[in-house]
Design an enzyme around this catalytic site. Structure first.
Site, mmCIF file in Angstrom:
data_model
loop_
_atom_site.group_PDB
_atom_site.id
_atom_site.type_symbol
_atom_site.label_atom_id
_atom_site.label_comp_id
_atom_site.label_asym_id
_atom_site.label_seq_id
_atom_site.Cartn_x
_atom_site.Cartn_y
_atom_site.Cartn_z
ATOM 1 N N PRO A 1 0.966 -1.467 -0.028
ATOM 2 C CA PRO A 1 0.547 0.438 0.337
ATOM 3 C C PRO A 1 0.779 1.515 -0.084
ATOM 4 C CG PRO A 1 -0.082 -0.360 1.781
ATOM 5 C CD PRO A 1 0.729 -2.236 1.633
ATOM 6 N N ASP B 1 4.065 1.054 -11.902
ATOM 7 C CA ASP B 1 2.827 1.996 -12.070
ATOM 8 C C ASP B 1 2.522 3.468 -10.812
ATOM 9 O OD1 ASP B 1 1.398 0.371 -13.121
ATOM 10 O OD2 ASP B 1 0.239 -0.697 -11.434
ATOM 11 N N LYS C 1 -0.290 4.384 -14.965
ATOM 12 C CA LYS C 1 -2.009 3.867 -15.279
ATOM 13 C C LYS C 1 -2.331 4.941 -14.451
ATOM 14 C CE LYS C 1 -3.597 -0.129 -15.695
ATOM 15 N NZ LYS C 1 -3.554 0.491 -17.222
ATOM 16 N N GLY D 1 0.037 -2.049 -4.289
ATOM 17 C CA GLY D 1 -1.084 -3.222 -3.414
ATOM 18 C C GLY D 1 -0.460 -4.885 -3.718
ATOM 19 N N ASP D 2 -1.577 -5.364 -3.863
ATOM 20 C CA ASP D 2 -1.053 -6.908 -4.795
ATOM 21 C C ASP D 2 -1.324 -6.922 -6.407
ATOM 22 O OD1 ASP D 2 -1.079 -9.642 -5.077
ATOM 23 O OD2 ASP D 2 -3.183 -9.611 -4.143
ATOM 24 N N THR E 1 -2.752 -6.324 0.233
ATOM 25 C CA THR E 1 -3.411 -4.945 -0.534
ATOM 26 C C THR E 1 -3.830 -4.214 0.303
ATOM 27 O OG1 THR E 1 -5.289 -5.013 -2.094
ATOM 28 C CG2 THR E 1 -5.433 -6.031 0.198
ATOM 29 N N MET F 1 -10.990 2.114 -6.010
ATOM 30 C CA MET F 1 -10.815 3.737 -6.912
ATOM 31 C C MET F 1 -12.570 3.918 -6.784
ATOM 32 S SD MET F 1 -9.363 0.834 -9.892
ATOM 33 C CE MET F 1 -9.951 -0.107 -9.258
#
Length: 459
Positions: free
Chosen positions: A220, A243, A265, A297-298, A326, A378
């Protein structure tokens, strides 16, 4: 970082020390390991300093320091153990153009000398910017115990062998040769020499190594929540494709020589396409590189993992999944809560607020049922949509909702609200970081009280 660590070339350069007592001795014991031209200026030199001068290891000037004594000096140490005299000689050294260190005076020093682990030519420097010298010494002791006493010998032999090792192609092949060499122990120069020759022959005749891909969860955001396996992958990677949400502190853990590529992204915004990311992964792996695809995260949770696996499979590239913590797990821990609780819920749903087509639809009727718990990824930009769908399907407006921004990071923020107030709460909060929405969970009372106390203190 207020002090930038460097290794300064001192061979043949003047280093001047003003002082002849214990403080000067401590610095000189370290400086005598270098190839600098040492000069000590003092009216009263300790016997050890006088002996070093007699042995030709340094030049001793038996008088108080005068203007010009530090001319052409690369470094100057004020070590008189007298504040007034140290200030005086430091000013003279400044005028002569030397970099000045005043022993035990961090504020007025231009540089500091770190604690060192010496396996010449391998040197490990440890600094705490003067904040915790005891801690620096403890770290030094730990490293001393870990590093072989023969490491310096191996490094010297390796340096002499560099020209021979250039028979290997630059990059992965040459790096693997040196990694194999330093992973083994040697007993003598003869042992090291024969070992290097045998290893070089082995690597010259070995078949080209195939590339591979590690699909790694970066967790995280808190670097301490990174798994040991993920840390090892970053340390070995030739290429890291990461990312946008991966914390900078985690990127810092990658091998310095690794090629760092941003996949960038971003939901509802400009981003690198998944096809372009797949091509980056495949092309670098085909070239023989060890590629780490680093995801926040995962990677198995809303990470579009299958598409990248399919791209690897289609190209015959070996891959491994290294799971991470996660964000929902870190966030629920921040609430002091459990995802499941006897008598409340026996399951929890991980859902996403939007997908490639826009706002994501779910079984809103079931989610609206009393006792349901969901972690909504999200969900920041889709909050109004989620709120409307749940209320439309009969959810209680007083259902507890918690939003965690930047879970596990220093800037973490927790917002406790209800479903009926989810909007405008989020709009008023002006969230800028990644956020998770928990349906049916609230922070424990102790956390709420602590946050209330912090808010009052801030006011």
């Amino acid at each position: 970082m207020k002090h930038f660590p460097i290794f300064m070339a001192l061979e043949g350069r003047r280093v001047v020390v003003s002082g002849g007592g214990e403080a000067a001795l401590a610095k000189l014991r370290l400086l005598l390991k270098t190839e600098a031209k040492l000069v000590v200026v003092t009216e009263d030199a300790a016997p050890e300093i006088a002996q070093w001068a007699q042995d030709g290891r340094l030049t001793l000037i038996r008088r108080a320091m005068e203007p010009g004594d530090a001319l052409c000096a690369r470094l100057f140490y004020a070590a008189n153990e007298d504040d007034a005299e140290d200030a005086r000689v430091a000013e003279l050294a400044h005028r002569d153009g030397a970099l000045v260190n005043i022993v035990d005076n961090l504020e007025d020093s231009q540089f500091i000398t770190p604690a060192m682990v010496d396996r010449d030519p391998v040197v490990v420097a440890i600094g705490t910017e003067g904040a915790a010298p005891v801690l620096a010494r403890a770290i030094k002791k730990d490293i001393e115990e870990r590093l072989s006493p023969r490491l310096g010998l191996m490094a010297r032999m390796g340096k002499a062998f560099r020209a021979r090792a250039e028979a290997l192609p630059f990059g992965v092949k040459r790096r693997e040769f040196w990694a194999d060499y330093y992973a083994q122990g040697v007993a003598s120069e003869t042992d090291a020499s024969s070992s290097l020759e045998a290893l070089l022959d082995k690597h010259l005749t070995a078949k080209p190594k195939e590339g591979r891909v590690d699909l790694v969860g970066a967790g995280p955001g808190d670097p301490e929540l990174l798994t040991l396996k993920a840390r090892k992958a970053l340390d070995e990677a030739d290429v890291v494709i990461y990312d946008r949400l991966v914390a900078p502190e985690i990127l810092e853990l990658a091998r310095r020589e690794a090629v760092m590529l941003s996949a960038g992204k971003e939901g509802f915004g400009p981003s690198v396409t998944q096809d372009a990311i797949n091509e980056m992964i495949v092309s670098h792996a085909r070239s023989g590189a060890h590629v780490v695809r680093l995801k926040s995260g995962d990677p198995t949770v809303f990470g579009r993992l299958d598409e990248e696996i399919d791209a690897c499979d289609a190209s015959g590239i070996a891959w491994t999944i290294i799971p991470g913590i996660t964000s929902a797990s870190a966030a629920v821990a921040a609430l002091g809560q459990s995802f499941t609780k006897r008598g409340r819920n026996s399951g929890v749903r991980f859902i996403t607020g939007h997908d490639t087509k826009g706002f994501a639809d779910h079984d809103w009727k079931t989610l609206a049922s009393e006792g349901e718990v969901a972690a909504i990824y999200m969900g920041k930009k889709s909050a109004r949509f989620i709120q409307g769908r749940l209320l439309m399907h009969g959810a209680d407006p007083l259902t507890q909702v918690t939003v965690i921004e930047n879970a596990s990071r220093p800037e973490q923020r927790i917002l406790a609200t209800t479903l009926g107030e989810l909007e405008p709460t989020l709009t008023h909060a002006n969230l800028t970081g990644p956020a998770l929405v928990f349906l049916g969970l609230a922070p424990r009372a102790a956390l709420v009280a602590a946050q209330h106390h912090e808010m009052e203190a801030a006011i």
